[in-house]
Scaffold this active site. Structure first.
Site, PDB file in Angstrom:
ATOM      1  N   MET A 135      -4.460  21.313 -51.923  1.00 36.28           N
ATOM      2  CA  MET A 135      -4.844  22.464 -52.746  1.00 36.28           C
ATOM      3  C   MET A 135      -6.372  22.564 -52.795  1.00 36.28           C
ATOM      4  SD  MET A 135      -1.965  22.981 -55.637  1.00 36.28           S
ATOM      5  CE  MET A 135      -2.581  21.804 -56.791  1.00 36.28           C
ATOM      6  N   GLY A 136      -7.042  21.906 -51.846  1.00 35.19           N
ATOM      7  CA  GLY A 136      -8.501  22.014 -51.770  1.00 35.19           C
ATOM      8  C   GLY A 136      -9.197  21.142 -52.789  1.00 35.19           C
ATOM      9  N   HIS A 180     -11.642  15.392 -51.757  1.00 32.22           N
ATOM     10  CA  HIS A 180     -12.388  14.175 -52.093  1.00 32.22           C
ATOM     11  C   HIS A 180     -12.011  13.094 -51.086  1.00 32.22           C
ATOM     12  CE1 HIS A 180      -8.554  12.955 -53.750  1.00 32.22           C
ATOM     13  NE2 HIS A 180      -8.550  13.994 -54.549  1.00 32.22           N
ATOM     14  N   ALA A 181     -12.502  11.884 -51.330  1.00 27.48           N
ATOM     15  CA  ALA A 181     -12.308  10.813 -50.338  1.00 27.48           C
ATOM     16  C   ALA A 181     -10.823  10.498 -50.102  1.00 27.48           C
ATOM     17  CB  ALA A 181     -13.062   9.565 -50.783  1.00 27.48           C
ATOM     18  N   HIS A 218      -8.457  12.734 -49.830  1.00 28.52           N
ATOM     19  CA  HIS A 218      -8.040  13.664 -48.773  1.00 28.52           C
ATOM     20  C   HIS A 218      -8.609  13.221 -47.429  1.00 28.52           C
ATOM     21  CE1 HIS A 218      -7.834  16.425 -52.382  1.00 28.52           C
ATOM     22  NE2 HIS A 218      -6.643  16.598 -51.854  1.00 28.52           N
ATOM     23  N   LYS A 270       0.024   8.685 -51.988  1.00 30.81           N
ATOM     24  CA  LYS A 270       0.975   7.995 -52.868  1.00 30.81           C
ATOM     25  C   LYS A 270       0.622   8.147 -54.343  1.00 30.81           C
ATOM     26  CE  LYS A 270       2.480   4.328 -49.761  1.00 30.81           C
ATOM     27  NZ  LYS A 270       2.449   2.877 -49.572  1.00 30.81           N
ATOM     28  N   SER A 292      -8.518  15.669 -57.709  1.00 28.84           N
ATOM     29  CA  SER A 292      -9.322  16.879 -57.891  1.00 28.84           C
ATOM     30  C   SER A 292      -9.564  17.137 -59.371  1.00 28.84           C
ATOM     31  CB  SER A 292      -8.607  18.074 -57.280  1.00 28.84           C
ATOM     32  OG  SER A 292      -8.405  17.829 -55.907  1.00 28.84           O
TER      33      SER A 292
HETATM   34  O1  PAF Z   1      -0.319  17.427 -53.688  1.00 29.62           O
HETATM   35  C1  PAF Z   1      -0.765  18.587 -53.595  1.00 29.62           C
HETATM   36  O2  PAF Z   1      -1.952  18.806 -53.442  1.00 29.62           O
HETATM   37  C2  PAF Z   1       0.192  19.755 -53.695  1.00 29.62           C
HETATM   38  O3  PAF Z   1       1.231  19.493 -54.575  1.00 29.62           O
HETATM   39  C3  PAF Z   1       0.751  20.206 -52.332  1.00 29.62           C
HETATM   40  C4  PAF Z   1       1.575  19.110 -51.679  1.00 29.62           C
HETATM   41  C5  PAF Z   1      -0.413  20.581 -51.406  1.00 29.62           C
HETATM   42  C6  PAF Z   1       1.648  21.428 -52.496  1.00 29.62           C
HETATM   43  O4  PAF Z   1       0.965  22.494 -53.064  1.00 29.62           O
END
Ligand code: PAF
Length: 275
Positions: free
Chosen positions: A26-27, A30-31, A33, A144, A182
Site C-alpha cells: 500500500m506504499g 520502508h526497509a 518492503h 510476516k 507504514s
Molecule cells: O499488507 C498490505 O500492505 C496490504 O494488506 C496488501 C496485502 C497490499 C493488500 O492491500
C-alpha cells in the site's frame, strides 16, 4: 522500471515475462518492503511491485483518508531496489464499478485482527486475488508482521487452486525492536520512544512460556495486557495461539505464536513472535 497505472497496460508489459515474483504493497515504503523486494529477486527474473491503498480493507472509522500517499518517493525507492515493473492503479482502474463480488476468506478471518476490524480480511483477500489476476505471478511475497493476513492468503491460494507460491518474509525491526510499519510514521516522538514496549512485552511473554510450560495462558495474556495498559496503551489483544490455525492451544506440544495489537495514542500497532 516501468510504471503502469491500468490493467491493459500492465498485462501488455508482462505478456512475455516468464517468471514473475510479485510484492503487493500500500506504499509508504520502508526497509521491511525493501527486504521483500530483495527476496523477490531471488525467486524470479521479473519483479513486480504494486502500490494501491485498498479502500475495501479499511473500516469506516479507520485511517483510509489519512493513510500516507507517497507514490513519488515509493517509485524512486522501488527503482533503486531494482524492481522491474510498478503497478500503481488508480482506484477507478481497479474498481471501475462498485465491488459487489468478494472473496470470503475462511473462518480464521473473524479471529484476532478480524474481530477488531470486521470485514478487513475480506477486503484484503478480494484485492489480493484481483492483483494476482492482473499480475499473474508465479511467486508472491508478504511480510510476516501481518501474520494472520499471510495465513489467510496462503489458505485462499491453496483452496482456490491458484498456481502461485506464497512466500513469507521475516519482520524487519528498528534497532530498538519496533517492527517497521507504514503506520509508525503517525507516532509522536514520545510515542515512538514508547512503541518498542509492544515487542518487549511479546519477548517477556515468550520467556515466561519457555520457563514455565505449564503456565496458564490466559493469566500470562492478562498480565501482558495489564503491563501495556499501565503504560497508557489501549490493548486490543495479546493472544497465545497455535501457529496452524490461530486457535487457543489445547494440551501441550503445539507450535505457538504470540500475537498482539494495541493502540498508542491514535496509532494502532500489531506485532507477533513465534515461540
Ligand atoms: O499488507 C498490505 O500492505 C496490504 O494488506 C496488501 C496485502 C497490499 C493488500 O492491500
Amino acid at each position: 522500471m516501468e510504471i503502469l497505472h491500468d490493467i491493459p497496460a500492465l498485462r501488455q508489459a508482462l505478456a512475455k515475462r516468464e517468471r514473475i515474483a510479485f510484492v503487493p504493497t500500500m506504499g509508504n515504503l520502508h526497509a521491511g518492503h525493501h527486504a521483500l523486494m530483495r527476496a523477490a529477486r531471488q525467486y524470479a527474473d521479473t519483479v513486480v511491485a504494486s502500490v494501491f491503498i485498498n479502500r475495501l480493507q479499511f473500516g469506516p472509522a479507520e485511517d483510509f483518508e489519512r493513510y500516507p500517499r507517497t507514490l513519488d518517493t515509493d517509485s524512486a525507492q522501488l527503482r533503486a531496489a531494482g524492481v522491474d515493473v510498478l503497478f500503481a492503479p488508480a482506484e477507478a482502474s481497479l474498481y471501475p464499478e462498485p465491488q459487489t463480488c468478494f472473496v470470503e476468506p475462511p473462518d480464521l478471518q473473524h479471529l484476532l485482527e478480524g474481530a477488531h476490524r470486521p470485514g478487513h480480511f475480506r477486503g484484503v483477500a478480494t484485492v489480493v486475488l484481483k492483483l494476482f489476476n492482473c499480475v499473474r505471478p508465479q511467486i508472491a511475497l508478504f511480510g510476516k508482521k501481518d501474520y494472520q493476513q499471510l495465513m489467510l492468503i496462503r489458505a485462499m491460494t491453496r483452496q482456490l487452486a491458484l498456481p502461485i507460491e506464497i512466500v513469507g518474509i521475516d519482520t524487519v525491526r528498528a534497532p530498538d525492536g519496533l517492527a517497521l510499519s507504514s503506520r509508525n510514521g503517525y507516532l509522536s516522538p514520545e510515542e515512538r520512544e514508547e512503541a518498542p514496549f509492544l515487542w518487549q512485552t511479546l519477548c517477556a511473554l515468550r520467556q515466561r512460556l519457555l520457563e514455565d510450560g505449564a503456565a496458564r495462558h490466559g493469566i500470562l495474556e492478562q498480565e501482558a495486557v495489564r503491563a501495556l495498559d499501565a503504560r497508557g496503551w489501549e490493548t486490543d489483544y495479546v493472544a497465545i495461539r497455535r501457529r496452524t490455525d490461530l486457535l487457543p492451544p489445547e494440551g501441550e506440544g503445539a507450535a505457538l505464536v504470540i500475537l498482539a495489537a494495541a493502540r498508542l495514542g491514535k496509532t494502532r500497532l500489531i506485532d507477533n513472535l513465534e515461540v
